[in-house]
Every structure is written in structure tokens, then in C-alpha cells.
Design an enzyme around this catalytic site. Sequence first.
Site, PDB file in Angstrom:
ATOM      1  N   GLN C 223       0.832  -1.205   0.000  1.00  0.00           N
ATOM      2  CA  GLN C 223       0.000   0.000   0.000  1.00  0.00           C
ATOM      3  C   GLN C 223       0.865   1.253   0.000  1.00  0.00           C
ATOM      4  OE1 GLN C 223      -2.681  -2.396   3.172  1.00  0.00           O
ATOM      5  NE2 GLN C 223      -3.135  -0.217   3.158  1.00  0.00           N
ATOM      6  N   ARG C 373      -8.285  -1.755   8.630  1.00  0.00           N
ATOM      7  CA  ARG C 373      -9.150  -0.664   8.209  1.00  0.00           C
ATOM      8  C   ARG C 373      -9.493   0.216   9.415  1.00  0.00           C
ATOM      9  NH1 ARG C 373     -13.737  -2.096   3.815  1.00  0.00           N
ATOM     10  NH2 ARG C 373     -14.311  -0.029   3.200  1.00  0.00           N
ATOM     11  N   CYS C 374      -8.480   0.696  10.125  1.00  0.00           N
ATOM     12  CA  CYS C 374      -8.799   1.227  11.446  1.00  0.00           C
ATOM     13  C   CYS C 374      -8.140   2.544  11.784  1.00  0.00           C
ATOM     14  CB  CYS C 374      -8.395   0.220  12.493  1.00  0.00           C
ATOM     15  SG  CYS C 374      -6.630   0.158  12.709  1.00  0.00           S
ATOM     16  N   GLU C 743     -12.609   4.270   6.591  1.00  0.00           N
ATOM     17  CA  GLU C 743     -12.537   3.480   7.814  1.00  0.00           C
ATOM     18  C   GLU C 743     -13.593   3.809   8.851  1.00  0.00           C
ATOM     19  OE1 GLU C 743      -7.810   2.609   7.585  1.00  0.00           O
ATOM     20  OE2 GLU C 743      -8.454   4.568   8.243  1.00  0.00           O
TER      21      GLU C 743
END
Lengths: 166, 289, 789
Positions: C223, C373-374, C743
Site C-alpha cells: 500500500q 481498516r482502522c 474506515e
Amino acid sequence: MKKQITVTVNGEQHTVEVETRTLLVHTIREQLRLTGTHIGCDTSSCGACTVLLDGKSIKSCTVLSIQADGKEISTVEGLAKDGLHPLQEGFKENHGLHCGFCTPGMLMRAVELLEKNPNPTEEEIRWGISGNLCRCTGYNNIVKAIQYAGAKMRGEETPSTEPEFV
Amino acid sequence: MIPAPFDYAAPATLAEAFSLLEQHGDEAKILAGGHSLIPMMKLRFASPEFLVDINNIPGLSHIKEENGYLKIGALTRETELDESEVIRSKYPIFTDASKLIADPQVRNMGTVGGNIAHGDAANDHPAVMLALRAEVDISSSEGTRSVPIDEFFYGFYMTAVQPHEILTEIRIPIPNGKTGNAYHKLERKVGDYATAGVAVQITIDDAGVCTYIGIGLTNVNPVPLRAVRSEEVLLGQKVTDELIKEAAKYASEDCNPSEDLRGDEAYKRSMVNVLVKRIIHKALERAHA
Amino acid sequence: MIRCKTSKEISGMGHSMKRKEDDRFLQGKGNYVDDIQLPGMLHMDIVRSPYAYAKIKSINTEAALAVPGVIAVVTGKDLEQYNLHWMPTLMSDTQMVLPTDTVMYQSQEVAAVIATDRYAARDGREAVMVEYEPMKAVVDPYKALEPDAPVLRSDKEGKTDNHIWHWEVGDKDATEKLFNEADVVVKEQMHIPRIHVSSIETCGCVADYDKVENHLTMYMTTQAPHAIRTVIALVAGHVGLTEEKVRVISPDIGGGFGGKVPVYPGYVIAIAVSFLVGKPVKWVEDRSENLQADSFARDYHITAEMAGTKEGKILGTRFKILADHGYTDAAANPSKFPTGLFSIGTGSYDYGTAYMEADAVYTNKPPGGVAYRCSFRVTEAVHAIERITDRFAMEVGKDPAQLRMENFIKKEDFPWKSPTGWEYDSGDYHAGLKLAMDTVEYDKLRVEQAEKRKNGELMGIGISTFTEIVGAGPSKDFDILGIKMFDSAEIRVHPTGKAIARFGTKSQGQGHETTYAQIIAEELGIPAAHIQIEEGDTDTAPYGLGTYASRSTPTAGAAAAVAARKLRDKAKKIAAYLLEVSEEDLEWEPGKFFVKGAPEKVKTIQELVFAAYTNHPQGMEAGFEATHYYDPPNLTFPSGAYICVVDIDKETFEIKVRRFVAIDDCGNIINPMIVQGQVHGGLTQGLAPAMYEELIYDEDGNILNGTLMDYLVPTAVESPSWETGHTVTPSPHHPIGAKGVGESPTVGAPPAIANAIVDALSPYGITHMDIPITPYKIWKTLKAKGVIE
Ligand SMILES: Cc1cc2nc3c(=O)[nH]c(=O)nc-3n(C[C@H](O)[C@H](O)[C@H](O)COP(=O)(O)OP(=O)(O)OC[C@H]3O[C@@H](n4cnc5c(N)ncnc54)[C@H](O)[C@@H]3O)c2cc1C
Ligand code: FES
Ligand code: FES
């Protein structure tokens, strides 16, 4: 142990040499170089590898290539004929994909689902794709995409694709 | 995950298959739907040296009522069971079960014969077959023998099927009178093996007296279990809520679940108790319908 | 309805433009890492430890090397010769690439087998014989801090315990005083369990080292390709792989969610092997390897407290955290933020006193911390504040919606200084909750619930009204390994008015190829369909820190807008020149400049771009290109109001999420279709840890659910039909007023679900349950309370 097999993939006949233990997904991806079919797990759980074998959706990571000898295989690469298949269109119009990794498996599963049940309820769709995991979309739009394709294939007007944002 | 190497044949007749099995003995494994066997081979929990693929042998896949029996060929796929008219109308217990077995793709491959021949108490068909008092036809070069389901399951992954034999057909006595059957299992998520599962078939006469009862339990015992004491409570009696409660309690006592991620022993017994009640009621409802 | 400034043809912001990337994914033409096949490519498989903590006595590779097709087996000792057996983590800790003597968690890499195809590599892996001497593993983080616990990181000189760091924020003494004096104090002990993001594509790479050119091309699931290139250069510069000799290509990525930010040992080994043998080496992990060894998320033990008045006014909060980091601190946080952005945990409420502290420990588990995803630990923070707020409402006997309404920070009080030092940019929390309550028909539900309770039925309603914090981050505070967390965009418009734009971020499904094009279309009036977006190739894209923590829109999206505005300024100059007026006389409308009061005197953007190449004013630089590196002045603070309704079977305790309404406020919306899609996906990833997912270890450190058979990723059946909506409170400091959304739902959903379940069970005296809340856990809890026999 090597064996020769002959398979018809998306209408094209191929003869390839495989080990008896070669998984069908590896033959499709690595020997036939159709990399649209994906691998997402090692326990037959995710459905990313779903293809049609003689018209039936199966998990190609759990089928030996030799089991496919003499059979017909359809993969995502063969879906679009004259333009996108209604399912592909449904997924695009309804944002039924994010990263796209689960998408080929979802599409191939949905092909058989709609063939057997051309007008499924939301509940039937959810159960019908329960062998396919998607980590991105939360499934809402996949359900909508399949409903859209169903309508299109039945020759009916397709439902609105506007996001249902309040 | 990749299986270890093995040799393979896909015989076109039972006779050829028998001879291959005899030739390779313990080293051979039968490949039916492959959806229990191949996952184990990929994890290398199983590494057979020879696979006898029985999928090319004709005559092993059918669903028909004949001579007082519902006959299911060993190679019948879950999906075929699910889509069969006769099953849908008269044996909803199978529709209940197959909806909860794995997922559509697995059901397109998995066979009913393989599901019970695998000898795994976590599979769903064993309990169903116990409730329906199935008989299992097992064939070899010496002929075919018929084994009552009560004598079929020996232990973990062990059944009456010997290495040189093939399970060919499952036969279920066609129920008569007012009969209903049902199956349900608790699962952590769809497609999971059962936390606990219960299969029931019940027949009642016009007076509401139970003339047949079969209760099978999934994944709460080392081998698939028939809840015999629970059946005895109901058989020959007018079925009441009280009796159903008692039957449920016996089932929860007589099973022998082991603790795993799905729950501890007490929890599973408690769930058996709840499910037996519910599924008897559901089967009764269907009997009345 | 969202109002758009541009026509559908241009498709700037606010249009639900269909995604440009979809055609290739839908036709099987995506290009993921495992799709790459290079001539002569070798395959790598990894031998992993069956023990959580053990000495390696010997590694016998003889049988493996005899397997046909196997060409090498690499061990830690081999890498040690090149000083490549350890590597730095993103938190300046150290991590083994391959061990030379000790393994620290189950499934840790022990040796790598290289072969001509993947089947041979797997056979070789089975044949490697490793002799271990198992040691007593440290699994419980509390036990790890006990004085007699074995010191796990004895490789670190002078280390005498398993403590990693202490962190605190807020006013300790004032908080202590407040808690001593407050009318009402509530307290709950919570565990936010270890979970795994399990994107459907696992991690992998193809390392392709060219001996002749001394050049490495690294295709990998990352990413953050630029950061990775820098790390490679830092780690392997001493063997000749300096930064200009390294090209990182991040092809299509099958979901990331943070799991594809870290550098895993497999990548490094693949590079080392390719470097040594001069051939491309592919490594793609299995799902079980992915679940068992790759970066986890959460694993925070939190003691949460809230103080307030009897009337329900919140006065203060106190959180004490024990963070289980596994054997090394490899959480991909900004360097100065060891607990990520946990300090957002004072929430959406107006009070002035808070104190938070955290201690991190080593255990014999895999490293990680933030990959789900936080937004850097915001999930943990939001869970703590939203649960303890409900607990407080319960204590003072107030409806949780009412209590929230009474305590929210008011719209007019923004920008708002939080007691832990943040400046919230904007928000309208009352409007969000009101919309959610109206949508779900909250009052009716409470009536229904009261009826049901009379019959002993279990129905629950749960709320979460959270504040997110994303867009890391301003360079004065935010860096990773010293590299500031800006992000970048480079726009190049061709003479015919079509453009290509390149970014330092990397989409993993967020739809950047579409949304970035829409931002540029909004600013320049060039149809988004004519703007090609590229990311992920370090040779062509401008430097950037990548896509995670919902930072792409706040940073790279802003960079795109600013770069486009630079170009619009240039277009204006050209227009003035061509129309022979001064710049002040010109007016802009998407796609064209015209003379004020004389709309027939007009130049379209396409004409102006063409002129930039063919007829530009003397003294002006030719061409039509701009680059911008955007350094955000502040973070952005999206928010949401979620309401969940559950029904619980009173005998089996199966939980059905009947309804879930999510109202999000992510500021201005670029593409409603994509925002809604992100919310759906995030909600299912919020449902997952609330009810299904947890990585479970036994007391010896064995993972008990390391495959997708037992690690329960929700299917379409578990996932309810989500109902979504939005309010719009633009970020005042962001060039396009957007805040980021990827998120929020993952952060906001778990406490809404947990609150609903606890609400349903509250008649039994339940005040808290740890997630994941399963039927089995409810049964056990009620059994322990004596509610059921
Ligand atoms: C992801 C997943 C989830 C699953 N979930 C469930 C579930 O919830 N419930 C459930 O019941 N099952 C479940 N299964 C198992 C599945 O239903 C299998 O298909 C079934 O257990 C075995 O049938 P098969 O035809 O695939 O057998 P195979 O895998 O081919 O064989 C299984 C065993 O039986 C033997 N065998 C097979 N057929 C014969 C025969 N005719 N004669 C003698 N021996 C034979 C084989 O040698 C082998 O030892 C799941 C499987 C997967 C992959
Ligand atoms: S790869 Fe086949 S089911 Fe996951
Ligand atoms: S779109 Fe990413 S997994 Fe489904």
C-alpha cells in the site's frame, strides 16, 4: 505422475500435461494463463477460484485437473460476448466490486445462480453466494448487481443504480 | 496448499474399481466428490498413494422410490438432492440439511455417499440417515451387502466400508401415515460444520400416538449418534410437550460432545436440548400438514 | 441530494461516476501479483515454526535439496553473512527476517525453500527437518509484565523485562481529582481482541534482480510503494541496492486494509534470493500463513472509566491500556504516535478532563497492531468511549440517545480543542444522530422493545456516535521513519486536453482511478473520463507515503486539487492573453474562462491547454503540467451516527442484526456511489470483530483458528442489508472540504452492535461484554450469572 488432459475452456480446446495432483486452479492460471480466476484460501472457503465445470459452479482449488479431463470449463475471461455480460454490467453499474479480487468468482457463481433461479429474492441471492467471501463491499451492492442482471436477462427494466443515500 | 504426489485412475466400471482397490489395499482412497478428501490432501493430513476416482462409473447416481424404498445412489450430489422433486415434496429433511451443508459450490461436487462414507460425526447426513433408519449397500468383487445405518459408523473416520469396498447406494424406507421430518443445526456462520445438529423423523396415527420416531445428532458425539432413549420416550405414546421436553433432556444427557472453539461440553448439551425440542415440533408440524 | 457544480459529462465532484477501473477487473484482466510470470522465475515457500517459543537446535536441508526442482534452502545463518537476518520495523524496533537461533511465535519464518515451481517448493518445505527445543511461551500480556516472566527480547542489550514503552496524554492529576469527587463513576474492563484483516488476496511479491544492470524490480502487494523502496535502500544499500537501483511496482491489489503496509520477512528473503541467484523469485503466501504470521490488529486491554453527574453530564474519562504487540513492535504507526491516534478517544462529547495511558509489552505472538481498516487505533478508542458512554447512560438511567444529544460538542463550538490536544475541524453531531434516529424510527423501536421485554423477548438497540481522525498528517508531528507524511500528485495535460495524473498513494479497491479523476475534473473542467490515473510505480509516480488510515483523499486528493488549481491559474493567464483582457476580467465556469459580461468571449480549457503547447504568451513556460506535495495543516475529523437493532433468540442466543442505519459525515463527497460502497464494506468489517472474528491462542501460544474454516469472515448471509445516509459538514481547512471515509464504518460499527446486544441483555443485569459477542459467549455469561441452568 504426469498425465495428459484435454479440456475445453471458454469454447477453446486445450491439451495440457499435468501432474495427477495439479489443482485445476493452477492449470487454469499457470498453464492456460487465464489469471482472472483467483486463489484466496487453502481450505475451500473463499470462492475466489470459482469456475464453471460442465456448467456447474465449483471451487477449482478443490478439484484435480485430471478430474476435468474431457470437460468444459468457463472462466470469467469467457463471460463477455458482445460487450459485457449482464452480470458484469450489473456489477459495474451498481458498484459491486472494490478491489476486484473476489469478483471473478462471484460472477461465475452468479451465472449459475441466475440460470437456476432467474428471479431470486435478496435472501436467495445471499445464500446463493454464501460460498464466496468478499472483504471489501459488504455485499449490499453485489446483491443489487445480481438483481440488476436478473432483470436484464429476463428482459425487464433494470432497477435504479443510484446509491440509496438518504 | 498442495497435495503430495499420488497415482490415479478413473475406472469405467465397478469391477475395474474393485480390482484397483484390491490391488492397492490400504494405500488407495476412493475419490467421490472430493470435498472432504482433497482438502485433507492439500493440508497433507491425508497422503494416499493411489486415488480411485469413481465418478466415471455409471449407475451410482440416482434418486428414486422403488420397492418401498427411497433409493439414493452414492454419487448423487448434494445439489441433485436439493433439486429433486420427490425430495422436496416428501423428504424436506434433506432440503433442510443440504441448505446448511457448506455452500453451493461444495454442494455441486459433494456426494451423499461420500458424506457418510467419510465417517465424520461433524457431517450432516449421518444424523439424517440415522433418523430415517437408512440401509447402506456396500459392494465389492464378492458382491453387495446391506448394512443398517445403526451398524455403519465405527469411529472417527471409520465406517463399515472396508478398503476393498465401495458404498453404492443408500436406501430409506418410505414412511407411511402421517409422517414429518426436519433437520437443523446451529452454526457459527453459514457453511460451518455444526455446533450441534438434530435430525428428526416422526410418524403419528390419528389419535396422535407416535408410531415411528428417529432422532439423529450431529457433531456432539465421537460417532454420529442416534438418541435412543429420547426415541423410547415418545414411541407408542401420545406426543405431548412434556414428553418432548423429556426426550430433549435425554438427548442432551446421552450425547458426548467435546469442547472446541464452537463451545464447551455443557453448552453443546444445552443446545442439543433446545434443538431436539424445536425439531420434533417442526417435524410434527410437517406430519400434520 | 448532492449538488454538483459540473455537468455529468465532466463528472467532477458529487457525481456517482461509474468506476474506470472496473472493466479490467470484471473481465479477468486485473493484474495482481500472483498473475505475474517472468521467464526463469523461481518459486519460494517458507518453512514455519510449529512452536511459539523455541531454540532452533538444527536445520537439516539435505532431504529438501534432494527433492527434484528444489535449488536452494535459505536459513538465518545464510542471511547473517550479509547482515540481512534482522530488519528494522516501522516503529524503529527490530524484526527477524530469518532466525539464527530462536523462534518467537508460532508460524514464524524459519527457512525458505527455492524451487523451479511452486509444487516442488512445497515438497521441499515438507522435507526440511528442523530440530527445536521448545520453551515456555509468554502469551498473556499481563503475565509478560510479571517479574519472573522470561525476558523475550534478550537479543536487545540490557533488556531486563518485556515492557516496550509507556505513553500518556492528558492531565493525570486533574482527572484523578475529578474521579475522586464525581457523583457518578462507571468503569469496565474491556478487551478489544486480536483480529486479522484477511484481505481476499494474500501478500506476495516477485523480486526480479538484474545482475547486469544491478537493478531490482520488486513487484509486491504494498500500500506504500515509495516508503518500501526507501526501506529496501536503507536495509540493502550496503550490498549495492541503492535507491535509484530499486523500482517498486505495486500492481492491482486485492484488498489491503493495512495488512499490506508492513514489510514482511518473505519479501526480504525473496529479494535476497533473487540478488544471489540473479533470477526472479516469486513468493505468495497461503491464507493460513497470512492469518498466522502477518500483521494483526488491536489486542488492546482497556480499563475504561467515565465520570459525570447524576443528571447525565459527562465530566471526564480515564483509559488505561495494556497493548499486546507480539514479539516486536511492528505496528505501522506514525513514529511519534506509539498508540496511533488513540487519543481521539474522548469522543464526540463536550468535557474538558481526560487522561489516557498505555503500556506495550512483548509476547510470543506475531507482530503487528493496526492492520484492519482502522485509522491507527481509532477503533479501540471509539469502542472504549462509546461503550463507556452507554454504561454511563445505563448508570444514570437515561436513554443513550438522549444522553448523547445532551453531551455532544455543539456545531458552533468548532474548531474544538479536545482535552487530549486535538483540534476538531468541524462537525454537526446533533444533525447526524437526529437523522439516524428518524431513519430508524427510534422512538417506535423503544416502544416495541418495552412490549417485547414484557414477554421475555430479547431485543436491543445500540448507538454509536463517533468522531474519527484521519488524513495523517501535518509534517510537524507526522512521519514514518523520519519521512514526513505528506502526499503528492502530478498532473500532465496533453496538448489535446486529455490528462494523466500520478500519485504517491495506492488504491486497493477504493477507486482512486475514478475519484482522483473527478477531483481534477472538478478543478479543471476536463471530463474525468479523459483523465488517466496512475499509482504504484516508484519510477513514474511522485513520492508519497501511500494509502492507509483513510489518508488518500485528505492528502493526495488535496494535492490533486491544489496541483489542478495551479494549472487553472496558468490557464487563466493564457486566456487573458488570448482574449486580450486582463486576468481580473475573466470568470471561470467549469471547463472555460469567459470575459465578465461577455460570455461569448470564451476559451475552453481544451483550447487553453492546446495554446500552452502552441501559442503561449512570451515569457511563460510552455506545457501544461503541475506537481504538488500537500502537507495538511491539520487532520480531518469525520464523524458518524450509527444505530443497530438486534433480536436475540432467548434459547440459542443466536443474534440477528435486524437493522443497521449508518449516517456518515465525511465532509464534501467526491463520488456518492463510492462513498456508499466504502461504508457498506467498512460496516461488514465492523460487524466481523463485533460478532465473529478473533485470533485465538492457547496458553502455549498455538493459534487455534489459523484458517478460514475457523477464522470466521462474514458471508453475505451474516452481513445484514445496510442502510446508509449522510450529512455534510465540510472540512474548513481542506482544499475540497473532504474528510475521508474508508474506515469510519469499521471504527463506528462494533460499539453500535455491542451496545445493542448489551441493551438486549440488560434485563439480566449485563453491563458489558467483550467482542466478538457470540451466542456461545452470551450463553456462558448468562450461565455464570445463574440466569440459565
Ligand atoms: C468448505 C467446506 C465446508 C463443508 N461443510 C460441510 C458441512 O457443513 N456439512 C457436511 O456434512 N459436510 C461439509 N463439507 C463436506 C462435504 O459435504 C463433502 O463433500 C462430504 O463430506 C464428502 O463427500 P465427497 O463426495 O466430497 O467425498 P470425498 O471427499 O470424495 O470422500 C470422502 C471420504 O469418503 C470416501 N468415499 C467417498 N465416496 C465413497 C464411496 N462411494 N464408497 C466408499 N468410500 C467413499 C473417500 O475415500 C474419502 O475417504 C464441507 C466441505 C468443505 C470443503
Ligand atoms: S481458493 Fe478456492 S475456495 Fe478459496
Ligand atoms: S471486491 Fe475486494 S474482495 Fe470483493
